[in-house]
Each structure stands twice: as structure tokens, then as C-alpha cells.
Design a protein around this motif. Structure first.
Motif, short mmCIF file in Angstrom:
data_model
loop_
_atom_site.label_atom_id
_atom_site.label_comp_id
_atom_site.label_asym_id
_atom_site.label_seq_id
_atom_site.Cartn_x
_atom_site.Cartn_y
_atom_site.Cartn_z
N ARG A 303 42.68 5.89 4.96
CA ARG A 303 43.21 6.60 3.77
C ARG A 303 43.64 8.21 4.30
NH1 ARG A 303 39.09 6.63 -1.13
NH2 ARG A 303 40.19 4.24 -1.14
N ARG A 304 44.85 8.35 3.90
CA ARG A 304 45.29 9.88 4.26
C ARG A 304 44.49 10.75 3.72
NH1 ARG A 304 51.44 11.06 3.09
NH2 ARG A 304 51.57 9.52 4.44
N GLN A 307 45.38 17.02 2.31
CA GLN A 307 46.11 18.03 3.27
C GLN A 307 45.33 19.28 3.69
OE1 GLN A 307 49.88 19.17 1.96
NE2 GLN A 307 50.67 20.06 3.70
N ALA A 313 43.02 11.29 8.70
CA ALA A 313 42.79 10.26 7.75
C ALA A 313 41.07 10.23 7.67
CB ALA A 313 43.21 9.07 8.32
#
Length: 372
Positions: A303-304, A307, A313
Motif C-alpha cells: 500500500r502506498r 506522502q 510503501a
């Protein structure tokens, strides 16, 4: 002669012994943390860029899940609807009735509708009415217009009994676009119009609609709503009273997908659907883990990372060696663009190396026989 035979064999044996470093096939280790690249000023340590979380009963229970939403009417929305009153605008057609004074009331007649004989509100916001001339009615409520006409008519009619209705609503609109069955415009009327009402009036969503991506553009604002949370969880905060010139866009579900890769029956891209998808559902839709080649201890969800976290990830690992652990998989909810990855068992990766080297071994042994 012996040297010609031994050298290739020894080379191949060395390759076989080092096979673990060149074995092809799906594999991911939860002990990653080696330097994967060099920068002029620094080395990138993967262990600092990826966090790995085990999927266990304890971890699922410790997750900060939101409080369950009560399927009750939203108080703020109720108050807005209760206080709602339509404001007349240019383009609307009003119908004015003065009781006991038919000369001041334009009858519709057998072949004429009230829209055809009503009082048109002009672009300057005014309408004409006998005896009292032009009245500025734009921006007023019906009750205010009634009082205004009654007050002006009182100079000519004793105690006038006036009734005002809207024969046609033509001044205010909202726009519905995207993945709905009948995209177009809907008029704002004296009946409050909510987001759910608007979606219903255009025929509902298509099969390609993203239930979590309903975008409402209001002036410079862009608001996002989830019909999935509204219909499934009863989250009434996802409903809203619409205003003139609102633009509702229902996105396609192109981004609402997860990817299932590795040692599964069928690697594929899966749509999240209107109700979302769990890890167990994703594995089942991909025809399950391969009973021959998969490593049940290595079921990963990539899952990213957010930011602002500075990571690449977040990785979640399920050890499904005990099939009962799949119950945990059914409690693990996937998010858009998640990658489900099932690793290959070590013996499977080794067998793939052997399969690739067998043709070469056959050629080597044939050459050695010829040399002898």
C-alpha cells in the motif's frame, strides 16, 4: 580431456549452489533492509522506506477503527430542510389569484396551462401585474411576494385575498454528470433537493460508477462524498442539501481497483465494487493461492504510504500457513490501488532454476561425451 569435461560441470554446480541468489519467481522477504541504490550523497536503506506490519488478530483489534455510524437522520440536514424556502428568480413563472376578483386572475382555460398565462419574471427581476405595474420579485419568497401584491392592491381593492404560486421553476438548476444513467440538469424547486434525491432523479449510478468518488463542485469548492458510506454504513453526513449551480460528477471506477499478483490461480485486476473488498475476497476472486507453488506464509499487501510519511510503501503480511488465519484476511479491508502479492515457496523457486538449467546440462553432458 578431463579438464574440458570438469570445468563446465564445476561452473554449473557453482551456479546451482548459488541458485538462491538468481532464482526467478515471485518472492518478497520481510527482512528487507539492504542498500538498493547509491546516491552521490547518501545510500538508500529500504528498511527506512518500507514498514512491514503483520496481519494478526492483535493488530486488527488495535487498529483505530472509526466509531460505528448510526443510521439516523442528520440533525443539521433536517434543520436546513425545515428552514428551506424557495427564492424566486428571473425566468420563473408566477400564478397570482385574487379571490372574488376574476378580472385580476387570468384563467388557464381549457387549452392553456398556467405556465402560458402566468406572470413571467423578467431578466431584470421584475414582473408586471395589473393596476400595480412592475414589481421587483427576484430574490423574494412566495410569502413576501403575496404580501407585496396585497399591500399594493389594497389601494384599489378592499381587503384583497391574494394567493401566489409558482407555475414553472426556470431560474435555478443543478447539473449531474459522469456515470449516471441519465446525466443532465435538474431544476431547483420549492421542494428541497439533496444529493441522494438528485442521483435518484437521474436514474441512479451505472455499473462503472465509483461509489466512493462523488464530487460536488460548488463555486471554488470541490467536495467529495461517498455513497458507499451512506448506503452501506448509514453515514448521513454524506448527504447534503444542494444549491443552485451545483455540479455533481460521478467518477468512473477506473482507480477503484486492487491488483492480485504472484502465486494465485489467476493474476488479475479487481474492481472494488460498491461495497469494497477484503483481502480474502481478493484472493478468492483470483481463484485462490496456488496449492503447489505458493508460500502461505508470504501473503503481502503493498500500500502506498502517505506522502508526508517519507516512505515508499506500507506492507502488510499475512501468515496463512494455518488456514484459520484466512479469517483475519476477511477482516482486512483493502484500499484503492493496493497490490496483493502471494510469494512462491522456496522449493518452487528452486525447481524453476532446475527447469531452466536442464537444457544446458543436457548440452554440457553431450559435449563432454563427445570430448571423451
Amino acid at each position: 580431456m578431463k579438464l574440458a569435461y570438469s570445468t563446465p560441470v564445476l561452473v554449473l554446480i557453482g551456479v546451482l549452489l548459488s541458485g538462491c541468489t538468481v532464482i526467478p519467481g515471485a518472492h518478497f522477504s520481510d527482512s528487507y533492509g539492504t542498500v538498493v541504490g547509491k546516491h552521490p550523497d547518501r545510500n538508500l536503506d529500504l528498511s527506512k522506506l518500507i514498514n512491514i506490519y503483520p496481519i494478526s488478530a492483535a493488530s486488527l483489534l488495535s487498529q483505530s477503527a472509526p466509531a460505528p455510524v448510526k443510521a439516523s437522520t442528520d440533525q443539521a440536514l433536517r434543520e436546513q430542510i425545515a428552514n428551506y424556502d424557495y427564492l424566486v428568480g428571473p425566468g420563473d413563472i408566477l400564478s397570482v389569484t385574487v379571490w372574488d376578483h376574476p378580472e385580476l386572475t387570468m384563467p388557464a382555460g381549457q387549452y392553456r396551462s398556467s405556465q402560458e398565462v402566468g406572470n413571467w419574471v423578467h431578466t431584470d427581476g421584475t414582473m408586471f401585474y395589473p393596476y400595480i405595474g412592475n414589481l421587483h420579485v427576484a430574490g423574494l419568497k412566495i410569502s413576501e411576494i403575496r404580501d407585496l401584491i396585497s399591500h399594493r392592491l389594497a389601494r384599489y381593492v378592499e381587503s384583497p385575498q391574494v394567493d401566489v404560486t409558482i407555475a414553472a421553476f426556470r431560474s435555478k438548476w443543478i447539473y449531474v454528470t459522469g456515470e449516471v444513467k441519465n446525466p443532465g440538469t435538474l431544476s431547483i424547486t420549492n421542494i428541497p433537493l439533496t444529493l441522494v434525491d438528485a442521483v435518484s432523479q437521474v436514474g441512479g449510478l451505472t455499473e462503472f460508477a465509483d461509489w466512493q468518488a462523488v464530487i460536488l463542485n460548488r463555486g471554488e469548492q470541490s467536495l467529495r462524498f461517498s455513497l458507499r458510506d451512506l448506503y452501506k454504513e448509514g453515514d448521513v453526513s454524506q448527504n447534503i442539501l444542494l444549491q443552485p449551480n451545483d455540479v455533481i460528477n460521478i467518477n468512473r471506477n477506473d482507480d477503484s481497483k486492487v491488483f492480485v499478483l504472484g502465486e494465485v490461480g489467476k493474476q488479475q485486476t479487481l474492481s472494488m465494487g460498491r461495497n469494497g473488498k477484503t483481502l480474502a475476497e481478493a484472493l478468492a476472486d483470483a481463484e485462490g493461492m496456488s496449492q503447489i507453488t505458493s508460500d502461505a506464509t508470504g501473503v503481502f499487501v503493498f500500500r502506498r504510504a502517505p506522502q508526508e510519511s517519507g516512505r515508499i510503501a506500507d506492507v502488510y503480511q499475512l501468515n496463512a500457513k494455518n488456514a484459520a488465519a484466512l479469517v483475519l484476511a476477511d477482516s482486512f479491508k483493502l484500499q484503492e490501488r493496493d497490490i496483493v502479492f502471494v510469494t512462491a515457496a522456496p522449493v518452487s523457486r528452486w525447481n524453476r532454476v532446475i527447469d531452466q538449467l536442464l537444457p544446458t546440462l543436457g548440452g554440457v553432458y553431450t559435449s563432454a561425451s563427445l570430448v571423451e
